[in-house]
Design a protein around this motif. Structure first.
Motif, mmCIF file in Angstrom:
data_model
loop_
_atom_site.group_PDB
_atom_site.id
_atom_site.type_symbol
_atom_site.label_atom_id
_atom_site.label_comp_id
_atom_site.label_asym_id
_atom_site.label_seq_id
_atom_site.Cartn_x
_atom_site.Cartn_y
_atom_site.Cartn_z
ATOM 1 N N SER A 94 0.814 -1.224 0.000
ATOM 2 C CA SER A 94 0.000 0.000 0.000
ATOM 3 C C SER A 94 0.844 1.270 0.000
ATOM 4 O O SER A 94 0.299 2.384 0.022
ATOM 5 C CB SER A 94 -0.928 0.019 1.216
ATOM 6 O OG SER A 94 -1.826 -1.067 1.188
ATOM 7 N N GLN A 109 2.562 4.573 -0.535
ATOM 8 C CA GLN A 109 2.253 5.679 -1.430
ATOM 9 C C GLN A 109 3.426 6.634 -1.607
ATOM 10 O O GLN A 109 3.509 7.327 -2.625
ATOM 11 C CB GLN A 109 1.047 6.459 -0.905
ATOM 12 C CG GLN A 109 -0.230 5.647 -0.845
ATOM 13 C CD GLN A 109 -1.372 6.414 -0.229
ATOM 14 O OE1 GLN A 109 -1.312 7.632 -0.068
ATOM 15 N NE2 GLN A 109 -2.439 5.707 0.132
ATOM 16 N N ASN A 116 1.074 1.320 -6.100
ATOM 17 C CA ASN A 116 0.334 2.416 -5.455
ATOM 18 C C ASN A 116 1.203 3.633 -5.175
ATOM 19 O O ASN A 116 0.692 4.654 -4.709
ATOM 20 C CB ASN A 116 -0.281 1.927 -4.137
ATOM 21 C CG ASN A 116 -1.459 0.996 -4.365
ATOM 22 O OD1 ASN A 116 -2.354 1.308 -5.129
ATOM 23 N ND2 ASN A 116 -1.442 -0.167 -3.710
#
Length: 579
Positions: free
Chosen positions: A158, A160, A183
């Motif tokens: 995940s 970022q 991501n």
């Protein structure tokens, strides 16, 4: 600030990307700051509540937990937000170690900000990667992390934002570990030897990337062809990449969604700038230090969305600036260190939305300022090292939104300062010139809203400091002219809003000065170098709990005594000289 009050001299490029030892959040990478920069400091001390109020129960608990960190083996049972607060406080106070880090294994932390934190290496990554899919941002700038450490982050799907600035132990092969981190929206690898043409091939799969910072990477030439698939890219920082040439600009022209491009101090020419004409969404363009001619202005004129344009140190003259009259959205314009005169300023009249204008070291005299009278939204004006004198200031009297003016090393005298007294919005004023005396300071007393006043080199004496009492809102004050004694500091001691005070080069100041400023508890930075202060005077600094920077070079003060003060009374003191 150093023992000698820092001042720019000559035409050296301001390399504001140099490591400073201050942690940088990932969202701040690629900053477009270039003019009138103001240092911001954290002023929290221990568990003191916001604004000096009583701390909350949660703040007290976090503070107590950090004090007793060695008693805890795991925080995984705590709510994530509480574990995050404990972690952040340990980092802020430099109390996190490889041992205490283990307590945060499997805590589902979202943000790991360890930029420039001492001792970080691959062994830390094992705990960091245990946060799994909860982990959103990681900053490991300046660490000793290697390719092996990078490999452990692949499980954090995940993620970022990743920041690995100044990490010297990562290779081009290590960058292959980014495959699968689809991501990622922000990636920063400043001054990385890993970012070669082959290394950049590994970025081609990051299709959701919005921000890419490759500042000072010396091997990026030719690698941008592998990034053509990054259609969402909005910000690209390749400042100080001398290897970047016109052919790289051709590849970059494919990034049609680009809004910010920083390519200062590269080897591009007018031909390279011509490739940018299709970037119609471009809002920020930084070409500082690129050797260009009037031909580039024709290409830039097509970028009608521009609000920020930096052409500092580009070797430009007056010719061609008429082409830029259509840039109606321009708010920030840097023309510093170019060979421009009155003839160039004529073409600025129509840029009515300008808020910041930098004319540092240009060949501008009094009459040139007549072209600025219609720039009613102007907030920041840089006129340092120009030929502007007192008469020219009359053209500024109608610019009621002006918040800062730099008149250092100009021909302005005491008489000229009276013309500024009606600028009620003025907050910052730099008068770095020996023509300004106590009389000139008296002319400014109506500017009660000033928050920054720089009088370096001005002939201000103890008598002149009486006028400082009017500036109750001052946050920053610098008087480095050498004319002050302890008697003059008495007029400074009640300026309780001050966060920065620089009194260096006043050789007659004694320990009494430290006693006088001991009530300025908001101070974050204090410089009293080249004075007669001794170790005995250090005791007066104990109330300054927010102090983060202390400079006492060329004084009768020793580093061990400052360290003793730091450990016993000034927990937030992060930088001091002598050290």
């Amino acid at each position: 600030m150093g023992g000698v009050c820092s001042r720019k001299r000559g035409n050296q490029v301001n390399e504001d990307g140099v490591r400073t030892g201050v942690n940088r959040r990932y969202s701040k990478n690629g900053s477009s700051k270039w003019l009138l920069g103001t240092p911001f400091f954290r002023t929290t001390s221990g568990c003191q509540g916001e604004g000096g109020s009583c701390p909350s129960l949660m703040e007290l608990c976090i503070h107590k937990t950090c004090q007793d960190i060695d008693k805890y083996r795991s925080f995984s049972v705590l709510p994530r937000d509480i574990s995050q607060q404990i972690f952040d406080e340990l980092v802020r106070s430099h109390c996190l170690t490889d041992v205490s880090l283990e307590a945060f294994r499997d805590c589902a932390l979202e943000d790991i900000c360890l930029g420039d934190y001492s001792g970080v290496d691959d062994s830390w990554i094992d705990v960091i990667s245990s946060q799994g899919s909860s982990l959103l941002s990681v900053d490991l700038s300046g660490s000793d992390v290697t390719d092996s450490g990078l490999a452990l982050l692949k499980s954090c799907s995940s993620l970022q934002a990743l920041t690995f600035n100044y990490c010297d132990h990562i290779s081009a092969n290590g960058l292959r570990n980014f495959n699968g981190l689809s991501n990622l929206s922000s990636l920063s690898f400043r001054r990385s030897y890993a970012v070669t043409v082959e290394g950049m091939r590994a970025f081609s799969s990051l299709v959701n990337l919005l921000e890419l910072d490759l500042e000072r990477c010396s091997g990026v030439h030719g690698g941008f062809v592998y990034l053509k698939g990054l259609k969402k890219l909005k910000s690209l920082n390749i400042r100080y990449c001398k290897c970047v040439t016109d052919s790289d600009m051709e590849a970059i022209s494919e990034f049609t969604n680009l809004r910010e491009l920083q390519v200062s101090c590269s080897s591009i020419t007018d031909a390279g700038v011509s490739y940018l004409k299709g970037l119609q969404n471009l809002v920020l363009l930084n070409l500082e230090g690129c050797q260009l001619s009037a031909a580039c202005l024709d290409s830039i004129s097509a970028l009608v969305a521009l609000s920020y344009l930096n052409l500092s140190r580009c070797g430009l003259s007056d010719h061609g600036f008429d082409k830029l009259s259509g840039l109606k959205n321009l708010k920030v314009f840097n023309l510093a260190f170019n060979n421009i005169t009155y003839a160039c300023l004529v073409h600025l009249k129509g840029l009515s939305n300008l808020e910041t204008l930098n004319l540092d070291s240009c060949r501008i005299a009094d009459e040139g300022l007549a072209n600025l009278t219609g720039l009613l939204l102007l907030k920041h004006l840089e006129l340092s090292d120009t030929e502007v004198g007192s008469n020219g200031l009359r053209y500024l009297t109608g610019l009621m939104n002006l918040e800062s003016i730099n008149l250092s090393f100009t021909l302005v005298t005491d008489a000229g300062l009276k013309k500024l007294s009606g600028l009620s919005s003025l907050k910052s004023l730099n008068l770095d010139a020996r023509q300004i005396t106590d009389i000139g300071l008296a002319a400014l007393t109506s500017l009660a809203g000033l928050s920054h006043l720089d009088l370096f080199g001005a002939r201000i004496t103890d008598s002149g400091t009486q006028y400082l009492r009017c500036f109750k809102n001052l946050l920053s004050l610098e008087i480095c002219g050498g004319g002050l004694t302890d008697a003059g500091v008495k007029n400074i001691k009640d300026l309780t809003s001050l966060t920065l005070l620089n009194l260096s080069q006043n050789c007659n100041l004694t320990d009494k000065t430290l006693e006088l400023v001991s009530g300025l508890i908001a101070l974050v930075s204090l410089n009293v170098s080249n004075s007669r202060i001794t170790n005995d005077g250090l005791q007066h600094l104990k109330p300054l709990k927010n102090l983060r920077s202390l400079t006492l070079e060329s004084c009768k003060v020793t580093a061990p005594e400052i360290k003793k003060l730091q450990s016993s009374a000034l927990p937030n003191l992060a930088s001091f000289r002598p050290e």
